[in-house]
Motif scaffolding. Structure first.
Motif, short mmCIF file in Angstrom:
data_model
loop_
_atom_site.label_atom_id
_atom_site.label_comp_id
_atom_site.label_asym_id
_atom_site.label_seq_id
_atom_site.Cartn_x
_atom_site.Cartn_y
_atom_site.Cartn_z
N GLY A 1 7.97 5.27 -14.69
CA GLY A 1 8.86 6.20 -15.36
C GLY A 1 10.27 6.24 -14.83
N ALA A 2 10.63 5.28 -13.94
CA ALA A 2 11.97 5.26 -13.35
C ALA A 2 12.68 3.96 -13.69
N SER A 3 14.00 4.00 -13.69
CA SER A 3 14.81 2.82 -13.94
C SER A 3 15.49 2.39 -12.65
N PHE A 4 15.34 1.14 -12.30
CA PHE A 4 15.97 0.55 -11.11
C PHE A 4 15.56 1.26 -9.82
N GLU A 5 14.38 1.86 -9.81
CA GLU A 5 13.87 2.47 -8.59
C GLU A 5 12.53 1.83 -8.25
N TYR A 6 12.34 1.51 -6.96
CA TYR A 6 11.17 0.75 -6.56
C TYR A 6 10.45 1.42 -5.39
N ASP A 7 9.15 1.19 -5.34
CA ASP A 7 8.36 1.50 -4.15
C ASP A 7 8.26 0.22 -3.32
N TYR A 8 8.53 0.34 -2.03
CA TYR A 8 8.50 -0.81 -1.13
C TYR A 8 7.37 -0.67 -0.12
N THR A 9 6.71 -1.78 0.13
CA THR A 9 5.68 -1.83 1.16
C THR A 9 6.03 -2.93 2.15
N TYR A 10 5.97 -2.62 3.45
CA TYR A 10 6.32 -3.57 4.50
C TYR A 10 5.10 -3.77 5.39
N ASN A 11 4.66 -5.01 5.49
CA ASN A 11 3.52 -5.35 6.35
C ASN A 11 4.02 -6.20 7.51
N TYR B 1 4.13 0.00 6.26
CA TYR B 1 5.03 1.12 6.03
C TYR B 1 5.51 1.07 4.58
N LYS B 2 5.98 2.21 4.11
CA LYS B 2 6.44 2.29 2.72
C LYS B 2 7.82 2.94 2.66
N ASN B 3 8.58 2.48 1.67
CA ASN B 3 9.89 3.04 1.36
C ASN B 3 10.78 3.18 2.58
N GLU B 4 11.21 4.42 2.93
CA GLU B 4 12.22 4.59 3.97
C GLU B 4 11.77 4.08 5.33
N ALA B 5 10.47 4.02 5.57
CA ALA B 5 9.99 3.65 6.90
C ALA B 5 10.40 2.22 7.29
N LYS B 6 10.31 1.28 6.35
CA LYS B 6 10.69 -0.11 6.60
C LYS B 6 10.02 -0.63 7.86
N ARG B 7 10.70 -1.56 8.62
CA ARG B 7 10.03 -2.12 9.78
C ARG B 7 10.39 -1.34 11.03
N ILE B 8 9.76 -0.20 11.19
CA ILE B 8 10.11 0.65 12.31
C ILE B 8 9.30 0.34 13.56
N ALA B 9 8.38 -0.60 13.51
CA ALA B 9 7.49 -0.79 14.66
C ALA B 9 7.63 -2.16 15.29
N SER B 10 8.71 -2.84 15.04
CA SER B 10 8.89 -4.15 15.63
C SER B 10 9.27 -4.00 17.11
N PHE B 11 9.81 -5.06 17.74
CA PHE B 11 10.03 -5.01 19.17
C PHE B 11 11.37 -5.63 19.54
N TYR B 12 11.82 -5.30 20.75
CA TYR B 12 13.07 -5.84 21.27
C TYR B 12 12.76 -6.68 22.50
N PRO B 13 13.06 -7.98 22.48
CA PRO B 13 12.76 -8.84 23.64
C PRO B 13 13.97 -8.99 24.57
N PHE B 14 13.71 -9.06 25.87
CA PHE B 14 14.77 -9.34 26.83
C PHE B 14 14.15 -9.99 28.05
N LEU B 15 14.96 -10.72 28.79
CA LEU B 15 14.50 -11.41 30.00
C LEU B 15 14.95 -10.64 31.23
N ASN B 16 14.04 -10.55 32.19
CA ASN B 16 14.34 -9.85 33.45
C ASN B 16 13.51 -10.48 34.56
N ASN B 17 14.19 -10.92 35.60
CA ASN B 17 13.51 -11.56 36.74
C ASN B 17 12.66 -12.75 36.30
#
Length: 502
Positions: free
Chosen positions: A357-367, A394-410
């Motif tokens: 029932g909407a125009s140009f509006e979408y539900d998004y799913t991120y796996n 995750y759906k819609n606004e959540a997007k990929r909120i659970a990914s990770f940040y890599p860095f090198l140390n020692n």
């Protein structure tokens, strides 16, 4: 239990205890706020220091689907006090708003690239606007390149990239397409102050058509690499690397029979350029089971023109993956140290469906998930393959909120990410319990053998109990060795913060 077994268990407990308590973290959070406010809808942290940070947010300036973009830039301290702010619109020509192409982060500067193609004046113009974080000002728009056109639906296109040292900006101009002709391109190089330093035209050994997918890279020595994928929907897709050095051009076909590249990146180690990434030996059968299965990782020497290694996944890894390969595996990051390369991949897939029932509006799913880390050297010797076990939707606004940040140390790879508390504490799920989505920031350290040590930071959360639901740092950026700027999102609220590893 005999004495030897008792001593082993005691030693293990001591080691575990040492591991857990040897690494701690402190968190400084701003107050939670709704993310619908102007200037905070799509925040990206830039140029953080231990005292303050800057964010930019690209938002629509109206409710219309095709509303023009408005860019907000704001500097804050870690108590969320606004120190400076500025906002601006993209260029406009003959009342036509520009289309944003990319935002490139430079040396304490942001470059906003956009273009406008108009039939009325017969040209497609590439614009740039530069934000200077020192003066906290935005420059007047500058025309970087003008491409003559006859019609808008055949107006060519632009791609931009910056070198790792932030000193050189490359613009790739894909000229107007011509039937039954080879593709014509122009490469233009600029210094960080946007002074033109090189301009070259080339005709490639590729037909002039739109069915290409390509990535642009520029190295510190001003060498341009274009990774071009052709026949992408056929049984044997091809990947070629086009190298441009001044007025010289060279094309190498990297892929081969039963070696089809799915995702890749150009890196430089010790003045040698490499293509590294993931590949499969069979494309077509994977289509019927949700996508192609990546079955190997590879390292290709672009400078000397040879494949160093194409390595299939070990039996140990394959046992942990459903099926006999990874689905939708993409490069999350590539880090280098001395002659060692850390290839970090993550399975990621997004899907969309039109709202009823909407125009140009979408539900998004991120796996997302699982992930994989491969450590190898420039000779192709594999040090380890380490499987990252996680999976989220995750759906819609959540997007990929659970990914990770890599860095090198020692000399070790570290991954900052989050995990659900009930998983960390091995508790059973109670349906309807608001706490089941509560997360804690964790530090995952991978040693030289690929073994992982996970340390949770239980005081990493922010906000009240109801606001913690779905919380996770969706963005992390390293300030210095021990300090990180982070952005947390949860339940339509968000907060910014600083994490200090002790």
């Amino acid at each position: 239990m005999n004495k030897i077994q008792f001593n082993k268990i005691t030693l293990l407990l001591i080691l575990l205890s040492t591991t857990v308590f040897s690494q701690t973290a402190n968190f400084t959070w701003t107050d939670w706020a709704k993310n619908g406010h102007n200037g905070y809808q799509n925040p990206n942290i830039i140029f953080p220091t231990t005292e303050d940070f800057t964010i930019y947010s690209i938002e629509k300036s109206g409710s219309h689907v095709y509303a023009p973009k408005l860019i907000y830039i704001t500097k804050h301290d870690y108590n969320r006090q606004v120190l400076k702010d500025v906002s601006f619109k993209l260029p406009q020509r003959q009342r036509m708003d520009a289309t944003l192409i990319d935002v490139i982060e430079g040396d304490n500067k942001l470059y906003f690239f956009s273009n406008i193609a108009l039939k009325k004046d017969g040209k497609n113009v590439l614009y740039v606007q530069v934000f200077d974080n020192d003066s906290f000002t935005i420059s007047e728009e500058k025309e970087l390149f003008t491409l003559p056109i006859e019609k808008v639906n055949n107006s060519g296109f632009f791609n931009v990239e910056i070198s790792p040292d932030k000193n050189t900006i490359a613009v790739l101009v894909n000229n107007v397409f011509e039937k039954k002709q080879n593709e014509k391109i122009t490469t233009v190089l600029f210094d960080k102050d946007l002074n033109e330093i090189a301009n070259s035209n080339f005709t490639l050994n590729f037909e002039s058509e739109r069915a290409y997918k390509e990535q642009l890279y520029i190295t510190n020595d001003k060498t341009v690499h274009i990774v071009k994928h052709t026949d992408i929907f056929k049984k044997e897709p091809k990947t070629a690397v086009i190298t441009i050095n001044g007025t010289d051009i060279n094309t190498q076909q990297v892929s081969a029979s039963e070696f089809y590249i799915s995702d890749s990146k150009v890196i430089t180690v010790a003045n040698t350029n490499y293509l590294i990434g993931f590949a499969t030996d069979n494309v077509k059968p994977g289509i019927s089971v949700g996508g192609k299965k990546d079955k190997s990782y590879f390292l290709y020497d672009i400078t000397n023109g040879n494949l160093i290694r194409n390595q299939g996944w070990s039996d140990t890894i394959l046992k942990k993956v459903l099926g006999k390969g990874f689905l939708d595996l993409t490069i999350q990051n590539v880090l280098t140290q001395d002659n060692n390369i850390y290839l970090i991949g993550e399975c990621y897939k997004s899907e969309s469906a039109l709202k009823e029932g909407a125009s140009f509006e979408y539900d998004y799913t991120y796996n997302i998930g699982p992930g994989i880390v491969v450590k190898l050297d420039t000779a192709g010797q594999v040090k380890y393959e380490s499987y990252l076990k996680y999976s989220d939707t995750y759906k819609n606004e959540a997007k990929r909120i659970a990914s990770f940040y890599p860095f090198l140390n020692n000399g070790k790879l570290n991954l900052l990410t989050t995990e659900k508390e009930y998983v960390l504490k091995e508790k059973k799920i109670v349906l309807g319990n608001k706490k089941i989505e509560a997360r804690a920031v964790i530090l995952n350290t991978i040693d030289d053998t690929g073994d992982q040590t996970i340390v949770p930071f239980w005081d990493s959360k922010v906000g009240g109990e109801d606001l913690i639901i779905d919380f996770a740092p969706t963005f992390t950026k390293q300030i210095d060795t021990n300090n990180f700027a982070i952005y947390g999102y949860g339940n339509l609220y968000h907060a910014f913060g600083k994490m200090t590893l002790n």
